[in-house]
Design a protein around this motif. Structure first.
Motif, mmCIF file in Angstrom:
data_model
loop_
_atom_site.group_PDB
_atom_site.id
_atom_site.type_symbol
_atom_site.label_atom_id
_atom_site.label_comp_id
_atom_site.label_asym_id
_atom_site.label_seq_id
_atom_site.Cartn_x
_atom_site.Cartn_y
_atom_site.Cartn_z
ATOM 1 N N ILE A 76 -4.426 -0.327 -6.172
ATOM 2 C CA ILE A 76 -4.103 -1.527 -5.389
ATOM 3 C C ILE A 76 -4.938 -2.695 -5.892
ATOM 4 O O ILE A 76 -4.423 -3.795 -6.138
ATOM 5 C CB ILE A 76 -4.335 -1.279 -3.884
ATOM 6 N N GLN B 294 0.834 -1.203 0.000
ATOM 7 C CA GLN B 294 0.000 0.000 0.000
ATOM 8 C C GLN B 294 0.868 1.252 0.000
ATOM 9 O O GLN B 294 0.618 2.180 -0.774
ATOM 10 C CB GLN B 294 -0.925 0.000 1.213
ATOM 11 N N TYR C 235 -10.487 1.151 2.784
ATOM 12 C CA TYR C 235 -10.178 0.043 1.885
ATOM 13 C C TYR C 235 -11.105 -1.154 2.041
ATOM 14 O O TYR C 235 -10.971 -2.133 1.303
ATOM 15 C CB TYR C 235 -8.725 -0.420 2.109
ATOM 16 N N LEU D 60 -4.222 -0.266 5.402
ATOM 17 C CA LEU D 60 -5.475 -0.627 4.750
ATOM 18 C C LEU D 60 -6.679 -0.479 5.681
ATOM 19 O O LEU D 60 -7.433 -1.416 5.930
ATOM 20 C CB LEU D 60 -5.395 -2.059 4.195
#
Length: 182
Positions: A67, A45, A92, A87
């Protein structure tokens, strides 16, 4: 280090490593690659968000789609894939839910749970410690920011790098593959 051949796309495994800053995600990801060898993609990330896009971590950020695309591309081209990063679920979660739904049965999720005090101590040993103050680290910290549905295995701070890598390799099935390929 074992030499491996690439898996077919239907045989690829997704490993998601989440946790707060300095929880050991990058170290575990690197250890998995070291143990497995070629044929495993690392999707970080921080690299995609901070280096490639130079973007802040915000809801709806461009890095979220990047991603997702990167993980899917790697897996669809026969690479086992390790996605690692903070994340945050709020940012996310939807993207991760999509990946988990699309790779059902081939995804293994881990949350590295490190208390804030230990996070501070570990952070102090990293090069970024000069740039990121304890106050900023506290703003980033999310205790047990787990994905819904109990899909993550929580790894406690007491688990060593070797123990964590052993567990992930074993539970994901990569240990058996790394040991049988030449």
């Amino acid at each position: 280090m074992p030499v491996t051949t690439l898996s077919s796309p239907s045989d690829t495994t997704l490993i998601v490593l989440r946790g707060n800053s300095a929880s050991g995600k990058s170290s575990v990801a690197a250890e998995l690659r070291n143990r497995y060898g070629r044929g495993i993609a690392l999707v970080g990330q921080d690299n995609l968000r901070r280096v490639v896009l130079r973007e802040r971590d915000v809801v709806g950020g461009a890095n979220i789609g990047l991603i997702d695309l990167t993980v899917r591309h790697a897996m669809e081209h026969g690479f086992h894939t390790v996605l690692e990063g903070l994340l945050y679920v709020a940012h996310y979660g939807e993207m991760l839910a999509g990946l988990l739904a699309d790779y059902r049965g081939r995804a293994h999720c881990y949350y590295l749970d490190v208390p804030y005090e230990e996070t501070l101590a570990r952070h102090a040993t990293k090069p970024i410690a000069d740039e990121v103050s304890p106050e900023v680290l506290a703003e980033w910290y999310r205790p047990l920011d787990l994905l819904p549905g109990g899909v993550e295995t929580v790894i406690p701070a007491a688990s060593t790098l070797q123990e964590t890598a052993d567990r992930v390799m074993r539970e994901s099935g990569l240990a058996a593959l790394a040991n049988t390929t030449a």
